[in-house]
Scaffold this motif. Structure first.
Motif, PDB file in Angstrom:
ATOM      1  N   GLN A 262      -4.620   5.707 -10.697  1.00 11.61           N
ATOM      2  CA  GLN A 262      -4.256   6.218  -9.378  1.00 11.61           C
ATOM      3  C   GLN A 262      -3.728   5.101  -8.483  1.00 11.61           C
ATOM      4  N   GLY A 263      -3.205   5.496  -7.338  1.00 10.04           N
ATOM      5  CA  GLY A 263      -2.827   4.501  -6.343  1.00 10.04           C
ATOM      6  C   GLY A 263      -1.356   4.503  -6.015  1.00 10.04           C
ATOM      7  N   GLN A 264      -1.035   4.286  -4.747  1.00 11.93           N
ATOM      8  CA  GLN A 264       0.344   4.290  -4.289  1.00 11.93           C
ATOM      9  C   GLN A 264       1.026   2.951  -4.518  1.00 11.93           C
ATOM     10  N   ILE A 265       0.315   1.866  -4.207  1.00  9.89           N
ATOM     11  CA  ILE A 265       0.940   0.549  -4.323  1.00  9.89           C
ATOM     12  C   ILE A 265       0.447  -0.155  -5.587  1.00  9.89           C
ATOM     13  N   TRP A 266       1.162  -1.209  -5.957  1.00  9.96           N
ATOM     14  CA  TRP A 266       0.865  -1.957  -7.187  1.00  9.96           C
ATOM     15  C   TRP A 266      -0.606  -2.392  -7.233  1.00  9.96           C
ATOM     16  N   GLU A 267      -1.092  -2.950  -6.127  1.00 11.79           N
ATOM     17  CA  GLU A 267      -2.454  -3.469  -6.067  1.00 11.79           C
ATOM     18  C   GLU A 267      -3.482  -2.364  -6.278  1.00 11.79           C
ATOM     19  N   ASP A 268      -3.223  -1.168  -5.732  1.00 10.79           N
ATOM     20  CA  ASP A 268      -4.145  -0.038  -5.907  1.00 10.79           C
ATOM     21  C   ASP A 268      -4.187   0.411  -7.356  1.00 10.79           C
ATOM     22  N   GLN A 269      -3.019   0.381  -7.998  1.00  9.12           N
ATOM     23  CA  GLN A 269      -2.958   0.765  -9.404  1.00  9.12           C
ATOM     24  C   GLN A 269      -3.757  -0.227 -10.257  1.00  9.12           C
ATOM     25  N   VAL A 270      -3.671  -1.500  -9.900  1.00  3.34           N
ATOM     26  CA  VAL A 270      -4.452  -2.522 -10.607  1.00  3.34           C
ATOM     27  C   VAL A 270      -5.952  -2.252 -10.417  1.00  3.34           C
ATOM     28  N   ASN A 271      -6.358  -1.986  -9.185  1.00  6.41           N
ATOM     29  CA  ASN A 271      -7.760  -1.667  -8.901  1.00  6.41           C
ATOM     30  C   ASN A 271      -8.235  -0.502  -9.746  1.00  6.41           C
ATOM     31  N   SER A 272      -7.415   0.531  -9.784  1.00  2.00           N
ATOM     32  CA  SER A 272      -7.792   1.756 -10.460  1.00  2.00           C
ATOM     33  C   SER A 272      -7.893   1.561 -11.974  1.00  2.00           C
TER      34      SER A 272
END
Ligand SMILES: C[S@@+](CC[C@H](N)C(=O)[O-])C[C@H]1O[C@@H](n2cnc3c(N)ncnc32)[C@H](O)[C@@H]1O
Ligand SMILES: *[C@@H]1O[C@H](CO)[C@@H](O)[C@H](O)[C@H]1NC(C)=O
Ligand SMILES: *[C@@H]1O[C@H](CO)[C@@H](O)[C@H](O)[C@H]1NC(C)=O
Length: 330
Positions: A262-272
């Motif tokens: 999930q996640g809108q931005i690159w960093e959120d996708q990494v977190n997810s």
């Protein structure tokens, strides 16, 4: 008369291709529709030439545990050499026309990967030798026993890692890519064989495969089991935003297992990804970085670039600090 006609036809074809290339590098074909038509092979690919943006990560958007694991990379000489080589190849007009012709003829029923393997084109670049060492935290004289490179493509990336290993195993589903790998003298294992080889691997690389394989969840679990349980490391790259699709003949289809990212931005996708799928498969992130995933160009572009996250993973219950640098040493 016939030859003349053929010659005229060829001239028109060349002119048309040149015109396309012109348009492509100009403004016209940058419209979303034209782009998506042409780029159906590679989602999100484009020609983002602002190379400084390729490596940027906003660490303040990362989860606490990931913040310290981020390694900043930059455009180094080896990467620049790849770009220069691609740029040069894309100007070989006759070769490019031949490639374009073969792709048009075989495209409807052969996967892009198979066509590329057949033509020996579309080489990829993930990291330089130095970036690889930096991620694993090893020096240039570091050696260990076994590398397994899953979904190795034409072996271009395998080659970057190879100086550090005594034995190199690869896997591929594409027949023409297997042929490319065998030509480069790598052992090619079946996709249901590497899990039961009777030994563990010191490093398993899974580069840009998670979003291109049928069963990414099973794959991650298999990797965890086949990895040397304490000192073993996984080097995993994936294009973000995560978008799964698998080649089937000339078509793209949904994989049978869905990985939840999930996640809108690159960093959120990494977190997810790190807190979700990778964690659930039994891994923790030791280091990671953001790199451009580069592909050689064609008639229309000097090269293609996608946005990669590259992780070094260790088994979650192994001891930190017992890592790769001492692996294989007496
Ligand atoms: C995007 S390419 C990545 C190639 C290379 N690893 C790189 O990073 O440039 C993905 C490759 O995985 C292969 N592939 C897809 N599913 C696979 C599977 N289950 N096992 C092994 N290879 C697979 C495809 O044929 C394709 O060549
Ligand atoms: C790549 O090409 C540029 C411009 O053509 C040149 O300045 C640079 O030195 C080249 N770099 C390498 C590493 O070959
Ligand atoms: C990090 O944050 C995301 C939400 O952005 C969450 O879903 C994930 O589980 C977190 N990861 C860890 C390792 O805590």
């Amino acid at each position: 008369m016939r030859i003349l006609l053929w010659g005229a036809w060829l001239a028109v074809y060349v002119a048309f291709l040149l015109f396309l290339r012109r348009m492509w590098t100009g403004k016209h074909l940058r419209s979303p529709l034209a782009k998506s038509l042409y780029l159906s092979m590679m989602n999100e690919a484009g020609s983002c030439h602002d190379t400084n943006q390729w490596y940027v990560c906003h660490t303040d958007f990362l989860n606490k545990s990931l913040e310290a694991a981020f390694i900043q990379c930059h455009l180094d000489v080896e990467t620049q050499e790849f770009l220069n080589r691609s740029r040069e190849k894309s100007t070989w007009l006759l070769t490019q026309m031949y490639h374009s012709f073969i792709s048009t003829v075989f495209g409807p029923f052969m996967s892009r990967t198979n066509i590329n393997g057949l033509l020996g084109r579309g080489s990829m670049f993930v990291f330089s030798s130095e970036q690889f060492r930096q991620l694993l935290g090893v020096t240039s004289d570091w050696r260990t026993k076994r590398l397994l490179d899953l979904g190795a493509g034409d072996g271009g990336v395998t080659q970057i890692m190879s100086p550090h290993f005594e034995e190199i195993y690869t896997t591929e589903v594409s027949a023409t890519m297997r042929w490319q790998l065998q030509k480069k003298q790598y052992k090619v294992l079946e996709i249901d064989e590497w899990q039961k080889a009777g030994f563990k691997y010191d490093v398993i690389s899974c580069l840009n495969l998670l979003d291109r394989c049928e069963q990414p969840v099973t794959l991650l679990n298999d990797i965890r089991r086949a990895l040397e349980p304490t000192r073993g490391r996984v080097i995993l790259a994936t294009v973000l935003p995560f978008h799964a699709s698998v080649e089937e003949g000339g078509k793209w289809v949904q994989p049978s297992e869905l990985l939840n990212v999930q996640g809108q931005i690159w960093e959120d996708q990494v977190n997810s990804l790190a807190g979700g799928a990778l964690w659930e498969a039994g891994f923790t992130v030791e280091a990671f970085t953001r790199l451009p995933y580069l592909c050689e160009g064609d008639l229309y572009n000097d090269y293609y670039v996608l946005d990669d996250a590259v992780f070094v993973l260790r088994p979650r219950d192994s001891i930190p600090g017992e890592g790769v640098p001492t692996l294989g040493l007496p």
